[in-house]
Write an enzyme that holds these catalytic residues in place. Structure first.
Site, PDB file in Angstrom:
ATOM      1  N   ASP A  21      49.011  23.101 -12.159  1.00  0.00           N
ATOM      2  CA  ASP A  21      49.442  23.335 -14.153  1.00  0.00           C
ATOM      3  C   ASP A  21      49.715  24.763 -14.387  1.00  0.00           C
ATOM      4  O   ASP A  21      49.395  25.476 -13.046  1.00  0.00           O
ATOM      5  CB  ASP A  21      48.816  23.216 -15.097  1.00  0.00           C
ATOM      6  CG  ASP A  21      49.377  23.164 -16.859  1.00  0.00           C
ATOM      7  OD1 ASP A  21      50.225  22.691 -17.097  1.00  0.00           O
ATOM      8  OD2 ASP A  21      48.380  23.742 -17.021  1.00  0.00           O
ATOM      9  N   LEU A  22      50.739  24.799 -14.823  1.00  0.00           N
ATOM     10  CA  LEU A  22      51.784  25.980 -14.896  1.00  0.00           C
ATOM     11  C   LEU A  22      51.116  26.926 -16.205  1.00  0.00           C
ATOM     12  O   LEU A  22      49.689  28.171 -15.449  1.00  0.00           O
ATOM     13  CB  LEU A  22      52.760  25.978 -15.373  1.00  0.00           C
ATOM     14  CG  LEU A  22      53.393  27.742 -15.104  1.00  0.00           C
ATOM     15  CD1 LEU A  22      53.527  28.538 -14.027  1.00  0.00           C
ATOM     16  CD2 LEU A  22      55.129  27.171 -15.428  1.00  0.00           C
ATOM     17  N   ASP A  23      51.010  26.547 -17.223  1.00  0.00           N
ATOM     18  CA  ASP A  23      50.561  27.549 -18.183  1.00  0.00           C
ATOM     19  C   ASP A  23      49.478  27.585 -18.548  1.00  0.00           C
ATOM     20  O   ASP A  23      48.782  26.665 -18.991  1.00  0.00           O
ATOM     21  CB  ASP A  23      51.284  27.098 -19.646  1.00  0.00           C
ATOM     22  CG  ASP A  23      52.632  27.098 -19.770  1.00  0.00           C
ATOM     23  OD1 ASP A  23      53.253  28.019 -19.290  1.00  0.00           O
ATOM     24  OD2 ASP A  23      53.690  26.162 -19.851  1.00  0.00           O
ATOM     25  N   THR A  29      50.860  31.727 -20.156  1.00  0.00           N
ATOM     26  CA  THR A  29      51.369  31.984 -21.605  1.00  0.00           C
ATOM     27  C   THR A  29      50.997  30.786 -22.393  1.00  0.00           C
ATOM     28  O   THR A  29      52.045  30.823 -23.592  1.00  0.00           O
ATOM     29  CB  THR A  29      52.840  30.677 -20.596  1.00  0.00           C
ATOM     30  OG1 THR A  29      52.719  30.195 -20.183  1.00  0.00           O
ATOM     31  CG2 THR A  29      54.081  32.038 -19.692  1.00  0.00           C
ATOM     32  N   LYS A  57      47.751  22.386 -26.189  1.00  0.00           N
ATOM     33  CA  LYS A  57      47.591  22.264 -25.040  1.00  0.00           C
ATOM     34  C   LYS A  57      48.463  21.135 -23.539  1.00  0.00           C
ATOM     35  O   LYS A  57      47.890  20.157 -23.971  1.00  0.00           O
ATOM     36  CB  LYS A  57      46.120  23.510 -23.792  1.00  0.00           C
ATOM     37  CG  LYS A  57      46.313  25.041 -24.623  1.00  0.00           C
ATOM     38  CD  LYS A  57      45.497  24.880 -24.465  1.00  0.00           C
ATOM     39  CE  LYS A  57      44.947  26.538 -24.949  1.00  0.00           C
ATOM     40  NZ  LYS A  57      43.602  26.940 -23.685  1.00  0.00           N
ATOM     41  N   GLY A  58      49.309  21.479 -23.019  1.00  0.00           N
ATOM     42  CA  GLY A  58      49.601  20.820 -21.789  1.00  0.00           C
ATOM     43  C   GLY A  58      50.338  19.230 -22.384  1.00  0.00           C
ATOM     44  O   GLY A  58      51.041  18.920 -21.732  1.00  0.00           O
ATOM     45  N   ARG A  61      57.031  19.535 -25.309  1.00  0.00           N
ATOM     46  CA  ARG A  61      57.747  20.991 -26.694  1.00  0.00           C
ATOM     47  C   ARG A  61      57.269  19.708 -27.731  1.00  0.00           C
ATOM     48  O   ARG A  61      56.890  19.806 -29.030  1.00  0.00           O
ATOM     49  CB  ARG A  61      59.044  20.865 -26.275  1.00  0.00           C
ATOM     50  CG  ARG A  61      59.230  22.172 -26.977  1.00  0.00           C
ATOM     51  CD  ARG A  61      60.184  22.704 -26.710  1.00  0.00           C
ATOM     52  NE  ARG A  61      60.771  23.572 -25.885  1.00  0.00           N
ATOM     53  CZ  ARG A  61      61.501  23.516 -25.128  1.00  0.00           C
ATOM     54  NH1 ARG A  61      62.737  23.602 -25.543  1.00  0.00           N
ATOM     55  NH2 ARG A  61      61.905  24.017 -23.516  1.00  0.00           N
ATOM     56  N   SER A 126      53.344  20.171 -14.212  1.00  0.00           N
ATOM     57  CA  SER A 126      53.819  21.163 -15.526  1.00  0.00           C
ATOM     58  C   SER A 126      54.779  20.203 -16.186  1.00  0.00           C
ATOM     59  O   SER A 126      55.741  19.301 -16.399  1.00  0.00           O
ATOM     60  CB  SER A 126      54.453  22.578 -15.074  1.00  0.00           C
ATOM     61  OG  SER A 126      54.946  22.783 -16.617  1.00  0.00           O
ATOM     62  N   ALA A 127      53.859  20.564 -18.319  1.00  0.00           N
ATOM     63  CA  ALA A 127      55.186  19.498 -18.879  1.00  0.00           C
ATOM     64  C   ALA A 127      56.290  20.350 -19.425  1.00  0.00           C
ATOM     65  O   ALA A 127      57.211  19.914 -20.085  1.00  0.00           O
ATOM     66  CB  ALA A 127      54.164  19.854 -19.990  1.00  0.00           C
ATOM     67  N   SER A 128      56.432  21.689 -18.893  1.00  0.00           N
ATOM     68  CA  SER A 128      57.196  22.672 -19.363  1.00  0.00           C
ATOM     69  C   SER A 128      58.231  22.958 -18.618  1.00  0.00           C
ATOM     70  O   SER A 128      58.382  22.946 -17.466  1.00  0.00           O
ATOM     71  CB  SER A 128      56.274  24.466 -19.241  1.00  0.00           C
ATOM     72  OG  SER A 128      57.378  25.147 -19.692  1.00  0.00           O
ATOM     73  N   ASN A 130      60.303  25.228 -19.330  1.00  0.00           N
ATOM     74  CA  ASN A 130      60.667  26.178 -18.975  1.00  0.00           C
ATOM     75  C   ASN A 130      59.744  26.949 -17.892  1.00  0.00           C
ATOM     76  O   ASN A 130      59.591  28.514 -17.153  1.00  0.00           O
ATOM     77  CB  ASN A 130      60.583  27.596 -20.025  1.00  0.00           C
ATOM     78  CG  ASN A 130      61.182  27.274 -21.281  1.00  0.00           C
ATOM     79  OD1 ASN A 130      62.070  27.138 -21.185  1.00  0.00           O
ATOM     80  ND2 ASN A 130      60.202  26.721 -22.555  1.00  0.00           N
ATOM     81  N   LYS A 157      51.619  14.318 -20.321  1.00  0.00           N
ATOM     82  CA  LYS A 157      50.338  13.997 -20.241  1.00  0.00           C
ATOM     83  C   LYS A 157      49.698  14.391 -21.389  1.00  0.00           C
ATOM     84  O   LYS A 157      50.054  14.607 -22.144  1.00  0.00           O
ATOM     85  CB  LYS A 157      49.901  15.981 -19.744  1.00  0.00           C
ATOM     86  CG  LYS A 157      49.830  16.266 -18.695  1.00  0.00           C
ATOM     87  CD  LYS A 157      49.655  17.828 -18.239  1.00  0.00           C
ATOM     88  CE  LYS A 157      50.203  18.061 -16.753  1.00  0.00           C
ATOM     89  NZ  LYS A 157      50.344  19.688 -16.969  1.00  0.00           N
ATOM     90  N   GLU A 181      43.400  22.639 -14.267  1.00  0.00           N
ATOM     91  CA  GLU A 181      44.474  21.840 -15.592  1.00  0.00           C
ATOM     92  C   GLU A 181      43.439  22.929 -16.255  1.00  0.00           C
ATOM     93  O   GLU A 181      41.887  22.986 -16.367  1.00  0.00           O
ATOM     94  CB  GLU A 181      44.730  20.737 -15.299  1.00  0.00           C
ATOM     95  CG  GLU A 181      45.054  20.242 -16.021  1.00  0.00           C
ATOM     96  CD  GLU A 181      46.005  20.444 -16.628  1.00  0.00           C
ATOM     97  OE1 GLU A 181      46.079  21.736 -18.018  1.00  0.00           O
ATOM     98  OE2 GLU A 181      47.965  19.823 -16.640  1.00  0.00           O
ATOM     99  N   ASP A 182      44.412  23.997 -17.612  1.00  0.00           N
ATOM    100  CA  ASP A 182      43.386  24.681 -18.332  1.00  0.00           C
ATOM    101  C   ASP A 182      43.548  24.021 -19.875  1.00  0.00           C
ATOM    102  O   ASP A 182      42.725  23.700 -21.303  1.00  0.00           O
ATOM    103  CB  ASP A 182      43.955  26.140 -18.753  1.00  0.00           C
ATOM    104  CG  ASP A 182      45.494  25.796 -19.883  1.00  0.00           C
ATOM    105  OD1 ASP A 182      46.004  24.226 -18.855  1.00  0.00           O
ATOM    106  OD2 ASP A 182      46.103  26.506 -21.071  1.00  0.00           O
TER     107      ASP A 182
HETATM  108  C1  BG6 Z   1      52.872  22.971 -21.510  1.00  0.00           C
HETATM  109  C2  BG6 Z   1      51.690  23.481 -22.204  1.00  0.00           C
HETATM  110  O1  BG6 Z   1      52.467  23.545 -20.029  1.00  0.00           O
HETATM  111  O2  BG6 Z   1      54.047  22.959 -21.920  1.00  0.00           O
HETATM  112  C3  BG6 Z   1      52.576  23.546 -23.505  1.00  0.00           C
HETATM  113  O3  BG6 Z   1      50.185  23.636 -22.076  1.00  0.00           O
HETATM  114  C4  BG6 Z   1      54.214  23.272 -23.735  1.00  0.00           C
HETATM  115  O4  BG6 Z   1      51.494  24.284 -24.865  1.00  0.00           O
HETATM  116  C5  BG6 Z   1      54.098  22.437 -22.754  1.00  0.00           C
HETATM  117  O5  BG6 Z   1      53.938  22.772 -25.130  1.00  0.00           O
HETATM  118  C6  BG6 Z   1      55.886  22.091 -23.044  1.00  0.00           C
HETATM  119  O6  BG6 Z   1      56.263  23.558 -22.677  1.00  0.00           O
HETATM  120  P1  BG6 Z   1      58.103  23.953 -23.207  1.00  0.00           P
HETATM  121  O7  BG6 Z   1      57.971  25.645 -22.202  1.00  0.00           O
HETATM  122  O8  BG6 Z   1      58.822  22.884 -22.185  1.00  0.00           O
HETATM  123  O9  BG6 Z   1      58.060  23.967 -24.831  1.00  0.00           O
HETATM  124 MG    MG Z   2      48.190  24.248 -19.180  1.00  0.00          MG
END
Ligand code: BG6
Ligand code: MG
Length: 222
Positions: A21-23, A29, A57-58, A61, A126-128, A130, A157, A181-182
């Site tokens: 996982d990233l964040d 972050t 977390k995880g 958005r 990662s779910a992000s 970004n 997730k 994972e956190d």
């Molecule tokens: C996850 C974070 O990695 O990404 C979440 O743990 C976050 O908190 C999710 O909402 C989505 O991230 P982003 O950067 O696409 O808004």
């Molecule tokens: Mg995380």
């Protein structure tokens, strides 16, 4: 370190792929997400706690936004959700823009290098949306054989999609993968994928992890 070195050795034995996982695992972050969501909540006239934040977390958005609005009892308020999510993301990106290679969490680079040196394949899961931006800013982009992020998956997730896609990209069977994972949602996703999971953070917040450590600096690859 919760669990001892032997637990870690047993868990890592025979694993072919590590999925990160990233964040909150590779970079800090998770605190930026918390600050940006809280800023949005405060602007809407309510607040939420760090303990509640564990549930964000995880999670994607838009799902995070739904949760935050539920806490503020604002689900019926006819708000423009896309606009609110964009606003939160802009505040989040203001914090990300200041990031650089020094923001990689302690022990991460040594761990990734050691994994590579022993022939373990690595992926980001990662779910992000970004994720690639953050990998670029921190210089982490070259450490992964595959990157599966929030742009590549449909289901958030605790659904296992992101980790199954990562395993597929690495050509590894789920039971040969170890996830780092956190988030509780991330541990649940790893388990649903049939994978082992190392929790990063506190044991009380991360149920079902096979091992919990404070950070990757606590783990050594022999
Ligand atoms: C996850 C974070 O990695 O990404 C979440 O743990 C976050 O908190 C999710 O909402 C989505 O991230 P982003 O950067 O696409 O808004
Ligand atoms: Mg995380």
């Amino acid at each position: 370190m919760t669990g001892d070195r032997n637990n870690w050795k047993q868990l890592a034995a025979g694993k072919e792929a590590f999925i990160f996982d990233l964040d909150g695992v590779l970079v800090d972050t998770a605190t930026f997400h918390y600050r940006a969501w809280r800023r949005l909540a405060n602007e809407l006239g309510f607040d939420f706690s760090m303990q509640q934040n564990e549930l964000l977390k995880g999670v994607s958005r838009m799902q995070s936004l739904e949760q935050v609005l539920t806490w503020g009892r604002m689900q019926q308020a006819g708000l423009d959700k896309e606009h609110l999510a964009e606003k939160k993301n802009a505040w989040y990106l203001e914090l990300v823009e200041r990031m650089g290679p020094d923001d990689v969490l302690p022990g991460v680079l040594a761990f990734l290098r050691a994994a590579k040196a022993t022939g373990i394949r690595t992926a980001l899961g990662s779910a992000s949306k970004n994720a690639r931006l953050i990998l670029d800013r921190t210089g982490l982009q070259g450490y992964f054989d595959a990157v599966i992020d929030g742009n590549a998956v449909v289901l958030s997730k605790p659904h296992p999609e992101v980790f199954l896609r990562a395993a597929e990209a690495l050509g590894a069977a789920p039971d040969a993968c170890l996830v780092f994972e956190d988030a509780q949602a991330g541990i649940d996703a790893a388990k649903a994928a049939g994978m082992s999971a190392v929790g990063i953070g506190s044991g009380t917040a991360l149920q079902r992890a096979d091992l919990v450590v404070a950070g990757l600096a606590d783990l050594k690859i022999d």
